[in-house]
Design a protein around this motif. Structure first.
Motif, PDB file in Angstrom:
ATOM      1  N   VAL A 162      22.898 -31.998  20.244  1.00 43.03           N
ATOM      2  CA  VAL A 162      21.881 -31.220  20.948  1.00 43.03           C
ATOM      3  C   VAL A 162      21.833 -29.798  20.381  1.00 43.03           C
ATOM      4  N   GLY A 163      23.000 -29.233  20.053  1.00 44.95           N
ATOM      5  CA  GLY A 163      23.036 -27.913  19.413  1.00 44.95           C
ATOM      6  C   GLY A 163      22.295 -27.934  18.085  1.00 44.95           C
ATOM      7  N   VAL A 164      22.517 -28.991  17.293  1.00 40.93           N
ATOM      8  CA  VAL A 164      21.786 -29.129  16.027  1.00 40.93           C
ATOM      9  C   VAL A 164      20.290 -29.223  16.312  1.00 40.93           C
ATOM     10  N   LEU A 179      -0.947 -23.203  20.765  1.00 41.05           N
ATOM     11  CA  LEU A 179      -0.792 -23.490  22.193  1.00 41.05           C
ATOM     12  C   LEU A 179      -0.354 -24.931  22.421  1.00 41.05           C
ATOM     13  N   VAL A 180      -0.877 -25.838  21.597  1.00 41.46           N
ATOM     14  CA  VAL A 180      -0.442 -27.239  21.686  1.00 41.46           C
ATOM     15  C   VAL A 180       1.035 -27.333  21.302  1.00 41.46           C
ATOM     16  N   LEU A 181       1.395 -26.615  20.228  1.00 40.53           N
ATOM     17  CA  LEU A 181       2.793 -26.632  19.791  1.00 40.53           C
ATOM     18  C   LEU A 181       3.714 -25.983  20.831  1.00 40.53           C
ATOM     19  N   ALA A 182       3.194 -25.000  21.576  1.00 39.04           N
ATOM     20  CA  ALA A 182       3.994 -24.371  22.634  1.00 39.04           C
ATOM     21  C   ALA A 182       4.467 -25.425  23.629  1.00 39.04           C
ATOM     22  N   VAL A 183       3.544 -26.301  24.031  1.00 44.07           N
ATOM     23  CA  VAL A 183       3.902 -27.352  24.988  1.00 44.07           C
ATOM     24  C   VAL A 183       4.876 -28.340  24.336  1.00 44.07           C
ATOM     25  N   LEU A 184       4.605 -28.709  23.080  1.00 39.14           N
ATOM     26  CA  LEU A 184       5.459 -29.685  22.389  1.00 39.14           C
ATOM     27  C   LEU A 184       6.865 -29.126  22.149  1.00 39.14           C
ATOM     28  N   PHE A 185       6.945 -27.892  21.678  1.00 42.51           N
ATOM     29  CA  PHE A 185       8.254 -27.294  21.421  1.00 42.51           C
ATOM     30  C   PHE A 185       9.000 -27.079  22.743  1.00 42.51           C
ATOM     31  N   GLY A 186       8.276 -26.646  23.768  1.00 42.38           N
ATOM     32  CA  GLY A 186       8.891 -26.490  25.086  1.00 42.38           C
ATOM     33  C   GLY A 186       9.422 -27.825  25.591  1.00 42.38           C
ATOM     34  N   PHE A 187       8.625 -28.871  25.389  1.00 46.60           N
ATOM     35  CA  PHE A 187       9.017 -30.223  25.786  1.00 46.60           C
ATOM     36  C   PHE A 187      10.305 -30.630  25.074  1.00 46.60           C
ATOM     37  N   ALA A 188      10.361 -30.386  23.772  1.00 45.44           N
ATOM     38  CA  ALA A 188      11.570 -30.721  23.002  1.00 45.44           C
ATOM     39  C   ALA A 188      12.766 -29.921  23.517  1.00 45.44           C
ATOM     40  N   PHE A 189      12.538 -28.657  23.823  1.00 52.64           N
ATOM     41  CA  PHE A 189      13.610 -27.794  24.322  1.00 52.64           C
ATOM     42  C   PHE A 189      14.136 -28.326  25.655  1.00 52.64           C
ATOM     43  N   GLY A 190      13.234 -28.636  26.574  1.00 51.71           N
ATOM     44  CA  GLY A 190      13.632 -29.157  27.885  1.00 51.71           C
ATOM     45  C   GLY A 190      14.361 -30.490  27.756  1.00 51.71           C
ATOM     46  N   TRP A 191      13.846 -31.343  26.877  1.00 51.20           N
ATOM     47  CA  TRP A 191      14.478 -32.645  26.626  1.00 51.20           C
ATOM     48  C   TRP A 191      15.911 -32.451  26.107  1.00 51.20           C
ATOM     49  N   LEU A 192      16.046 -31.567  25.118  1.00 55.87           N
ATOM     50  CA  LEU A 192      17.371 -31.311  24.531  1.00 55.87           C
ATOM     51  C   LEU A 192      18.331 -30.730  25.566  1.00 55.87           C
ATOM     52  N   LEU A 193      17.860 -29.771  26.372  1.00 55.02           N
ATOM     53  CA  LEU A 193      18.739 -29.164  27.373  1.00 55.02           C
ATOM     54  C   LEU A 193      19.220 -30.219  28.362  1.00 55.02           C
ATOM     55  N   ARG A 243      19.344 -33.584  27.813  1.00 52.43           N
ATOM     56  CA  ARG A 243      20.211 -34.535  27.103  1.00 52.43           C
ATOM     57  C   ARG A 243      21.594 -33.941  26.836  1.00 52.43           C
ATOM     58  N   GLY A 244      21.638 -32.620  26.613  1.00 53.21           N
ATOM     59  CA  GLY A 244      22.911 -31.961  26.352  1.00 53.21           C
ATOM     60  C   GLY A 244      23.706 -31.725  27.618  1.00 53.21           C
ATOM     61  N   ARG A 245      23.170 -32.168  28.762  1.00 59.86           N
ATOM     62  CA  ARG A 245      23.803 -32.017  30.069  1.00 59.86           C
ATOM     63  C   ARG A 245      24.020 -30.547  30.452  1.00 59.86           C
ATOM     64  N   VAL A 246      23.265 -29.632  29.826  1.00 58.58           N
ATOM     65  CA  VAL A 246      23.391 -28.235  30.224  1.00 58.58           C
ATOM     66  C   VAL A 246      22.349 -27.852  31.281  1.00 58.58           C
ATOM     67  N   ALA A 247      21.397 -28.743  31.572  1.00 56.96           N
ATOM     68  CA  ALA A 247      20.468 -28.493  32.670  1.00 56.96           C
ATOM     69  C   ALA A 247      21.144 -28.974  33.957  1.00 56.96           C
ATOM     70  N   THR A 271      30.926 -27.870  27.272  1.00 55.66           N
ATOM     71  CA  THR A 271      29.637 -28.322  26.745  1.00 55.66           C
ATOM     72  C   THR A 271      28.723 -27.153  26.383  1.00 55.66           C
ATOM     73  N   VAL A 272      28.662 -26.138  27.263  1.00 56.46           N
ATOM     74  CA  VAL A 272      27.761 -25.002  27.014  1.00 56.46           C
ATOM     75  C   VAL A 272      28.140 -24.310  25.702  1.00 56.46           C
ATOM     76  N   LEU A 273      29.438 -24.087  25.511  1.00 59.12           N
ATOM     77  CA  LEU A 273      29.907 -23.420  24.298  1.00 59.12           C
ATOM     78  C   LEU A 273      29.569 -24.243  23.053  1.00 59.12           C
ATOM     79  N   LYS A 274      29.783 -25.563  23.140  1.00 57.75           N
ATOM     80  CA  LYS A 274      29.495 -26.436  21.998  1.00 57.75           C
ATOM     81  C   LYS A 274      28.015 -26.387  21.637  1.00 57.75           C
ATOM     82  N   VAL A 275      27.158 -26.495  22.653  1.00 54.64           N
ATOM     83  CA  VAL A 275      25.713 -26.504  22.400  1.00 54.64           C
ATOM     84  C   VAL A 275      25.284 -25.155  21.807  1.00 54.64           C
ATOM     85  N   MET A 276      25.737 -24.061  22.432  1.00 55.34           N
ATOM     86  CA  MET A 276      25.250 -22.744  22.003  1.00 55.34           C
ATOM     87  C   MET A 276      25.746 -22.372  20.612  1.00 55.34           C
ATOM     88  N   LEU A 277      27.040 -22.589  20.353  1.00 57.63           N
ATOM     89  CA  LEU A 277      27.575 -22.212  19.039  1.00 57.63           C
ATOM     90  C   LEU A 277      26.945 -23.055  17.932  1.00 57.63           C
TER      91      LEU A 277
END
Lengths: 183, 184
Positions: free
Chosen positions: A25-27, B11-25, B27-31, B46-52
């Motif tokens: 997920v980080g990647v 603007l279309v990409l804003a929604v798509l990139f936001g969607f990917a961001f929300g999905w990743l957060l 899936r990464g169990r940080v939400a 987990t937070v440290l692993k994802v952020m670093l």
């Protein structure tokens, strides 16, 4: 190895079970940052857009004139622009992932909170409200949150980003230690 | 198509990139309140692993894009007092809330009611900030303005050296974290 796997556990040669999901997920967020920089020239960020939404929400309370004349909202007016639409996407991305994983559920009191403070919804919701208020105020003072300052600033080796991360972890650790201290 | 895109495509990409961001957060169990609070209790990394990982992968790629003339820096002003104070206030709020703003929005999508209530708190926080902004601008943000400073400028070390140090620290931390989970 798939990001969609419910559990990314895999046994390594050393016998240590490593859950690769957080790293993948980080990647993913790193690669998303490349796209954000190169394709739309806008780093990942949340609270600038959220303060625009706050301006929109304040309009019926404070009046359109007061909001329009505010020195802060003047430079961050509420519109459906890249930043605010990104928030809409984030919401639906979280929803789609939860639905696809079968983990969508209404949560009022999370387990870790319940274990320490009991199951009272009123208590949890009051602290969540206060916490959100404090977090947003701090994020705006710092001109960015974990996304805009922490990740986007951190990855550009910005002094503001790393200062933010250090300060955030310092007070976060103290707050958690106080909240969860042994009675 | 020339990059960066603008207008409706952005603007279309804003929604798509936001969607990917929300999905990743998600899936990464940080939400998740539990994941975030347990990071600050050293019970879950987990937070440290994802952020670093995001900072390293994102940073090296963005550096390459900038070197290749395909991207520009977006450095925020290092108004050091405001950033340190704001970051400190943010850390307190993040632990009480159990979310940061991005993970909160993704968590709302996944059904978190307390994230949604805290979202209303964030909106009120944003209103209070805008109302106090003129005073803060003159008395806090104006103190110690270092400008759009980057760590290479502050430390005298090159970008690659700094990323090398960061990668070494991250890998050592990751190995230590995974070893401590040997029992799992």
């Amino acid at each position: 190895m798939s990001l969609t796997a419910a559990s990314g556990d895999a046994r390594s040669v050393t016998g240590i079970r490593i859950d690769w999901t957080p790293y993948l997920v980080g990647v993913g967020i790193g690669v998303l940052s490349w796209l954000a920089f190169a394709v739309v020239n806008a780093p990942l960020g949340i609270t600038t857009a959220l303060s625009q939404v706050a301006g929109g929400a304040a309009t019926p309370i404070l009046g359109a004139d007061a909001v329009a004349q505010n020195a802060y909202w003047k430079s961050n007016p509420f519109t459906l622009d890249y930043g605010t639409l990104f928030l809409v996407g984030t919401f639906f991305g979280g929803m789609a992932s939860a639905l696809a994983a079968g983990s969508f559920r209404f949560e009022v009191v999370p387990p870790v909170w319940r274990e320490r403070f009991g199951g009272s919804p009123a208590r949890r919701l009051a602290v969540a409200f206060l916490g959100g208020l404090i977090a947003m105020y701090g994020a705006r003072l710092a001109n960015g949150c974990t996304s805009g300052n922490g990740i986007s600033g951190g990855l550009q080796l910005a002094v503001s980003g790393w200062t933010f991360l250090a300060a955030m972890f310092a007070t976060g650790l103290v707050t958690a230690a106080l909240l969860f201290r042994k009675a | 198509m020339s990059l960066p895109v603008s207008g409706t495509a952005a603007l279309v990409l804003a929604v798509l990139f936001g969607f990917a961001f929300g999905w990743l957060l998600h899936r990464g169990r940080v939400a998740s309140f539990d994941t975030i609070v347990n990071q600050f209790r050293f019970k879950d990394f987990t937070v440290l692993k994802v952020m670093l990982t995001a900072i390293l992968v994102g940073g090296i790629g963005v550096l390459a894009l900038i070197d290749g003339g395909m991207a520009k820096y977006h450095i925020k002003d290092a108004n050091i007092l405001a950033v340190a104070l704001g970051g400190g206030i943010f850390g307190i709020g993040m632990v009480l809330y159990g979310y940061c703003p991005g993970t909160a929005i993704a968590a709302m999508g996944s059904g978190s009611i307390h994230a949604a209530v805290g979202f209303v708190g964030m909106i009120l926080g944003g209103i209070l900030y805008a109302l106090s902004y003129p005073w803060l601008r003159d008395n806090v943000i104006s103190v110690a303005k270092w400008g759009k400073m980057r760590l290479p400028e502050l430390t005298g070390l090159s970008d690659l050296t700094l990323f090398g140090i960061l990668a070494a620290v991250a890998i050592l931390a990751f190995v230590a974290i995974e070893r401590s989970r040997r029992t799992a």
